[in-house]
Design an enzyme around this catalytic site. Structure first.
Site, PDB file in Angstrom:
ATOM      1  N   GLU A 321       0.443  -1.530   0.026  1.00  0.00           N
ATOM      2  CA  GLU A 321       0.299  -0.197   0.164  1.00  0.00           C
ATOM      3  C   GLU A 321       1.032   0.754   0.296  1.00  0.00           C
ATOM      4  OE1 GLU A 321      -3.820  -1.937   2.350  1.00  0.00           O
ATOM      5  OE2 GLU A 321      -2.254  -0.793   3.213  1.00  0.00           O
ATOM      6  N   CYS A 392      -3.257  33.303  11.945  1.00  0.00           N
ATOM      7  CA  CYS A 392      -2.710  33.704  13.550  1.00  0.00           C
ATOM      8  C   CYS A 392      -2.705  32.470  14.451  1.00  0.00           C
ATOM      9  CB  CYS A 392      -4.425  34.070  13.859  1.00  0.00           C
ATOM     10  SG  CYS A 392      -4.410  35.309  15.621  1.00  0.00           S
TER      11      CYS A 392
END
Length: 471
Positions: A321, A392
């Site tokens: 995978e 921020c």
């Protein structure tokens, strides 16, 4: 080419010109995971960096920034590298499954399917993307440690193989699949108890993991499933981690899985598949030295064949995978440079128009990347800067203490190896829209994911009538 320094040292990366060879020579076309840049990266007649025959600066101007760019040739070459290596080194049948959590989209699915690979999905969203992108259901496996009944229903209705991760999966499926004409194809996942030297959050093979059955439970699980008419145990699954440069753990895994295969077949399960997961690392910075795809497959395939032969087991179909190693180096992200803040004797911040919402890996994993100015990739690096995002958060830093040529507002910064876990993990933090994505190939760019707009972020908001502004 410029790389960010390791957070464990006070050193900084080499100047751009000292590492520019990947644009002009030395690219490993047989194993793109060992490259810093896509295999089509080169300089155009004006000295600008282009990928897929398209100048990156032109892409930024046309499609805006931040922008995810995926090189189709690199992605196809990596698919073929896995397919050809499995055919060369494993004496039985084999199939590579794209771990779509790395980057899930219709376009990537369609490309991977066209190259003959399969796919693994871990949610209804990834599963629907795979099916609508043209991946045949028989080449899809469905993972997850907390699958819902709705997700399982979708998988079995479409004929997808389900990876059993825990008893809850078994209990849900025993109800959902009762009375079906054909049993559900399943793989049983267990934790093999193998440690790898990687980040704590991405080590999934050791015993203390949320994934898979404990190995001490495996026999009772297999015995239980032997009495379940709704289930056909087609194989076993294990996975030992991600961004792995070591090969020895995979040899260890083969022996553990062969023992489990022997047990499963002794209990009457066909167990024709052995899924060894993925985990092969890539080169993010110049000091990274991952094995090639060919070497990884040779070791894994040889170890599985040897372990099965020692136990006189008919060879299973070998499944693996790859996710990061398949898509990461095909991708890069473009940003536009904005403000600058100089703190004398301490640091210079160079801010860009993206950050942790389009690449959360630096703030999450302290991940390092390689970057250049797209239109001046070979210019002399004259300053050390820290590339900050616009969010921020003081920790919103993409590249810390890197050498770059003097940059001005509007310059385009290209950050490499962002094809995996950038778009996939992107968020709308600070209500910032997610970037567009384009495929590039033979001088043509195709939009494969549209850019979000601020108004898109309000689509699912609901304002109760009692809170409506008084007019």
């Amino acid at each position: 080419m410029v790389t960010s320094a390791s957070p464990a040292t006070d050193s900084v990366a080499p100047a751009a010109g000292e590492a520019a060879a990947p644009f002009e020579q030395g690219l490993d076309r047989l194993s793109p995971n060992r490259n810093l840049a896509p295999i089509t990266a080169r300089l155009d007649a004006l000295g600008r960096l282009e990928v897929g025959g398209v100048a990156l600066g032109d892409l930024a101007q046309t499609y805006g920034t931040p922008l995810y760019v995926l090189d189709e040739e690199t992605l196809r070459a990596t698919c073929r590298a896995y397919r050809q290596a499995l055919a060369a080194h494993y004496p039985g049948d084999a199939l590579a499954l794209y771990a779509s959590k790395a980057n899930s989209s219709l376009a990537i699915t369609a490309l991977v399917a066209s190259e003959g690979l399969g796919l693994d999905a871990v949610s209804a969203g990834e599963l629907l993307t795979a099916l609508q992108g043209g991946m045949p259901a028989e080449r899809i496996v469905f993972h997850g440690n907390n699958k819902s009944a709705e997700e399982l229903q979708l998988a079995i209705d479409r004929g997808v193989t389900v990876v059993l991760d825990n008893w809850n999966d078994i209990e849900l499926l025993s109800d959902l699949a009762a009375g079906r004409a054909r049993p559900v194809r399943v793989l049983v996942r267990f934790t093999p108890g193998i440690e790898c030297h990687t980040h704590e959050y991405i080590r999934t093979g050791h015993l203390d993991s949320k994934f898979g059955f404990d190995p001490d439970q495996l026999e009772s699980v297999l015995q239980h499933l032997a009495g379940c008419a709704w289930a056909r145990v087609d194989g076993l699954h294990a996975h030992i981690g991600s961004q792995i440069f070591e090969l020895e753990p995979h040899r260890d895994l083969a022996a553990v899985m062969a023992e489990a295969l022997l047990l499963a077949r002794s209990l009457g399960h066909p167990c024709g598949d052995l899924n060894v997961g993925g985990g092969l690392g890539i080169r993010y910075v110049g000091s990274d030295d991952p094995p090639s795809i060919q070497e990884w497959v040779r070791v894994v395939a040889g170890a599985v064949a040897e372990a099965c032969n020692q136990r006189q087991l008919v060879l299973p179909r070998l499944l693996c995978e790859p996710g990061r190693s398949l898509v990461a180096t095909a991708g890069l992200t473009l940003y536009s440079v904005g403000s600058r803040k100089e703190i004398p004797g301490l640091r210079t911040y160079l801010s860009v128009d993206g950050g942790m919402s389009d690449n959360p890996r630096p703030i999450t994993y302290q991940s390092l990347y390689t970057a250049v100015l797209a239109d001046r990739p070979l210019a002399e690096a004259t300053e050390v800067v820290t590339v900050a995002g616009k969010h921020c958060e003081s920790g919103d830093v993409l590249l810390r203490d890197i050498r770059l040529p003097a940059a001005s507002p509007g310059d385009v910064l290209a950050v490499f190896a962002t094809g995996a876990y950038n778009a996939a993990m992107a968020s709308n933090y600070n209500r910032i829209p997610r970037p567009a994505a384009v495929f590039v190939h033979d001088g043509v760019a195709d939009v494969v994911q549209r850019r979000e707009r601020p108004e898109d972020l309000l689509r699912y908001d609901v304002l109760p009538h009692r809170l409506l502004p008084v007019t």
